[in-house]
Motif scaffolding. Structure first.
Motif, short mmCIF file in Angstrom:
data_model
loop_
_atom_site.label_atom_id
_atom_site.label_comp_id
_atom_site.label_asym_id
_atom_site.label_seq_id
_atom_site.Cartn_x
_atom_site.Cartn_y
_atom_site.Cartn_z
N UNK B 190 120.80 -40.22 1.41
CA UNK B 190 121.06 -40.41 2.84
C UNK B 190 122.44 -39.83 3.09
N UNK B 191 122.53 -38.88 3.98
CA UNK B 191 123.77 -38.17 4.26
C UNK B 191 124.40 -37.65 2.98
N UNK B 192 123.56 -37.15 2.10
CA UNK B 192 124.07 -36.51 0.89
C UNK B 192 124.42 -37.45 -0.25
N UNK B 193 124.34 -38.75 -0.01
CA UNK B 193 124.72 -39.69 -1.08
C UNK B 193 123.46 -40.26 -1.72
N UNK B 194 123.30 -40.10 -3.04
CA UNK B 194 122.09 -40.61 -3.70
C UNK B 194 121.97 -42.11 -3.54
N UNK B 195 120.78 -42.57 -3.20
CA UNK B 195 120.56 -44.00 -3.01
C UNK B 195 120.02 -44.64 -4.28
N UNK B 196 119.45 -43.82 -5.15
CA UNK B 196 118.94 -44.38 -6.39
C UNK B 196 120.05 -44.43 -7.43
N UNK B 197 119.86 -45.31 -8.40
CA UNK B 197 120.84 -45.47 -9.46
C UNK B 197 120.70 -44.30 -10.44
N UNK B 198 121.65 -43.39 -10.43
CA UNK B 198 121.52 -42.21 -11.27
C UNK B 198 122.71 -41.99 -12.19
N UNK B 199 123.60 -42.92 -12.23
CA UNK B 199 124.78 -42.72 -13.06
C UNK B 199 125.85 -41.95 -12.31
N UNK B 200 127.00 -41.76 -12.97
CA UNK B 200 128.14 -41.17 -12.27
C UNK B 200 128.13 -39.65 -12.26
N UNK B 201 127.45 -39.05 -13.24
CA UNK B 201 127.68 -37.62 -13.44
C UNK B 201 126.57 -36.77 -12.86
N UNK B 202 126.17 -37.12 -11.67
CA UNK B 202 125.07 -36.41 -11.04
C UNK B 202 125.54 -35.72 -9.77
N UNK B 203 125.16 -34.44 -9.63
CA UNK B 203 125.42 -33.73 -8.37
C UNK B 203 124.08 -33.38 -7.76
N UNK B 204 123.93 -33.65 -6.49
CA UNK B 204 122.64 -33.45 -5.85
C UNK B 204 122.75 -32.44 -4.73
N UNK B 205 121.85 -31.46 -4.73
CA UNK B 205 121.69 -30.58 -3.57
C UNK B 205 120.48 -31.10 -2.84
N UNK B 206 120.71 -31.79 -1.76
CA UNK B 206 119.61 -32.47 -1.09
C UNK B 206 118.89 -31.52 -0.15
#
Lengths: 173, 310
Positions: B190-206
């Protein structure tokens, strides 16, 4: 002695009234211009930021000068209330109503703002832009009119106040 | 769940709140259709709430108002794709009258059906896969194969979590993970911020197209493991090749029932021929989603599953 004090008071009060009326004439175009720049900022928020109305309103309330910022502040507050019946349209209407008394703006521009509010948030950004442009054009027309009225009546209202006071004093002497 | 309930119109909200607590937690879908009763999907079976309560057109408008925060223009892209991801990673599917422009879907208007899918992140779903996919200090490039509803995305999401967090008791260190999330399903942003628990070291191109997104990730974010959903087009193969040349492991999913099945599909041929993937995981669904049927190596030979009878 009392006569002179009375005369001074009459002149002061009519001059004050004249000043007040002339201020309305000078404030209206100013506020109309602010209103237009507010809508332009809103357009930028909608077109380029795709910002929801609530956020845009709270941002605008920080940017704008005083009477206008109150409107957007109120709108943002109303929209963040977690109530069942709140819609953008009702919130817009209520904030407009509450804020209108504190301005020099008139019925025409109120109507324009109502109509604009009725379409806000109902369309895609392209259509929102058209609606904003339309409102801007209407407001510009009002602003021109207000400017004309200002150049015609602002000074006149001021001097008329003073002269009316003098007239009353002369009649009563 | 609260994020969803907050959005619902009053009548629907009341109905759902009347359900017993244990049932509420098992809701998979809430389906709302204009002028029809409310339907819930609980543990895979439909469940109709009180027939008297009809979802009205007015309530549909209210719901869309709230989804868009009274600003329909913010949902332009979502209305074109037909779903909205909301806070908490839940997803609302939409159907109604479609407006097209030059033959392409422009948006959905007069929305008449809502399908609210409650996201249940299955933490630990991919743990049984670790010994097959991790070898000598690196994660192997893997293709997860499965039919719809077999839990591919769930598996992928959990792999992303494991890779970015590392697995302490197996001495697997955490890695930088790049996710290209074309359908906003892996991370549920949502607005570029992952809502699922994915750990700290994740970058997402949504919501980014995959092939392009993979290249962008490689160029800009230097991931060690790249995760993408539903590959299959020609451009994807090129981007994957690029990733491998850069020494990046890729974990991807694809629709299909088995590896043999995939080889028959012309668009996937180039993907499989390039020896891009070192592991293939086939998923099936029996009672519940996410059962691992086989794990294959790069030559298509089955590697035995631990604990499985020979």
């Amino acid at each position: 002695m009392i006569k002179i004090i009375g005369a001074c008071m009459i002149i002061a009060s009519t001059t004050g009234a004249g000043m007040f009326i002339s201020r309305q004439f000078s404030e209206r175009p100013k506020q109309l211009r602010q209103l237009r720049s507010a809508l332009q900022s809103l357009e930028a928020e909608i077109m380029y930021g795709l910002t929801p109305v609530k956020e845009a309103a709270s941002r605008l309330s920080g940017q704008l000068p005083k009477p206008l910022s109150l409107f957007f502040e109120k709108l943002a507050v109303k929209l963040s209330e977690e109530e069942e019946a709140v819609t953008l349209q009702s919130a817009w209407k209520e904030s407009l109503e509450a804020f209108w008394q504190q301005t020099a703006l008139q019925k025409n521009e109120k109507e324009i703002m109502y109509q604009f509010g009725a379409t806000l948030g109902k369309h895609d950004s392209e259509n929102e832009r058209k609606q904003i442009r339309l409102a801007l054009a209407h407001l510009e027309r009002e602003e021109n009119e207000a400017r004309n009225a200002q150049s015609k009546y602002e000074k006149m209202a001021k001097s008329l106040g003073l002269l009316a006071g003098l007239l009353i004093v002369l009649l009563l002497l | 769940m609260n994020e969803v309930i907050r959005l619902l119109p009053k009548t629907v909200k009341e109905c759902i709140q009347k359900l017993p607590e244990h049932k509420k937690d098992l809701i998979e879908e809430i389906r709302l259709r204009v002028q029809r009763p409310i339907e819930l999907l609980i543990e895979g079976s439909p469940y109709t709430l009180n027939n008297q309560v009809i979802f009205s057109a007015q309530e549909a408008r209210e719901l869309i108002d709230r989804l868009s925060e009274f600003s329909l223009y913010t949902l332009e892209e979502e209305l074109r794709r037909g779903y909205v991801t909301i806070k908490g990673g839940h997803r609302v599917g939409l159907a109604g009258r479609v407006i097209t422009q030059k033959g392409q879907v422009k948006m959905i208007r007069d929305i008449s059906s809502f399908n609210i899918r409650i996201a249940h992140q299955q933490i630990g779903a991919a743990v049984p896969l670790i010994p097959y996919l991790y070898n000598r200090g690196r994660w192997l490039s893997t293709l997860v194969i499965g039919a719809p509803q077999t839990g591919k995305t769930t598996m992928l999401r959990d792999l992303a979590r494991l890779i970015s967090q590392g697995v302490r008791n197996r001495q697997i260190f955490s890695r930088k993970v790049g996710i290209v999330d074309e359908r906003s399903e892996i991370a549920g942003c949502v607005k570029g911020i992952p809502q699922n628990e994915l750990g700290h070291r994740v970058d997402v191109l949504d919501a980014c197209p995959k092939a392009e997104g993979m290249m962008m990730m490689i160029r800009s974010m230097s991931p060690e493991v790249l995760i993408v959903d539903e590959i299959g087009r020609k451009e994807d193969a090129e981007a994957l090749q690029e990733a491998l040349n850069a020494g990046i492991s890729v974990i991807a999913t694809v629709h299909g029932s088995s590896l043999d099945d995939l080889i028959k599909r012309p668009t996937l041929k180039s993907l499989l021929e390039g020896c891009i993937f070192q592991r293939f995981v086939e998923l099936t669904r029996d009672k519940r989603a996410g059962r691992i049927r086989r794990v294959l190596n790069e030559n298509g030979k089955s590697i035995r599953l631990i604990g499985e009878a020979t």
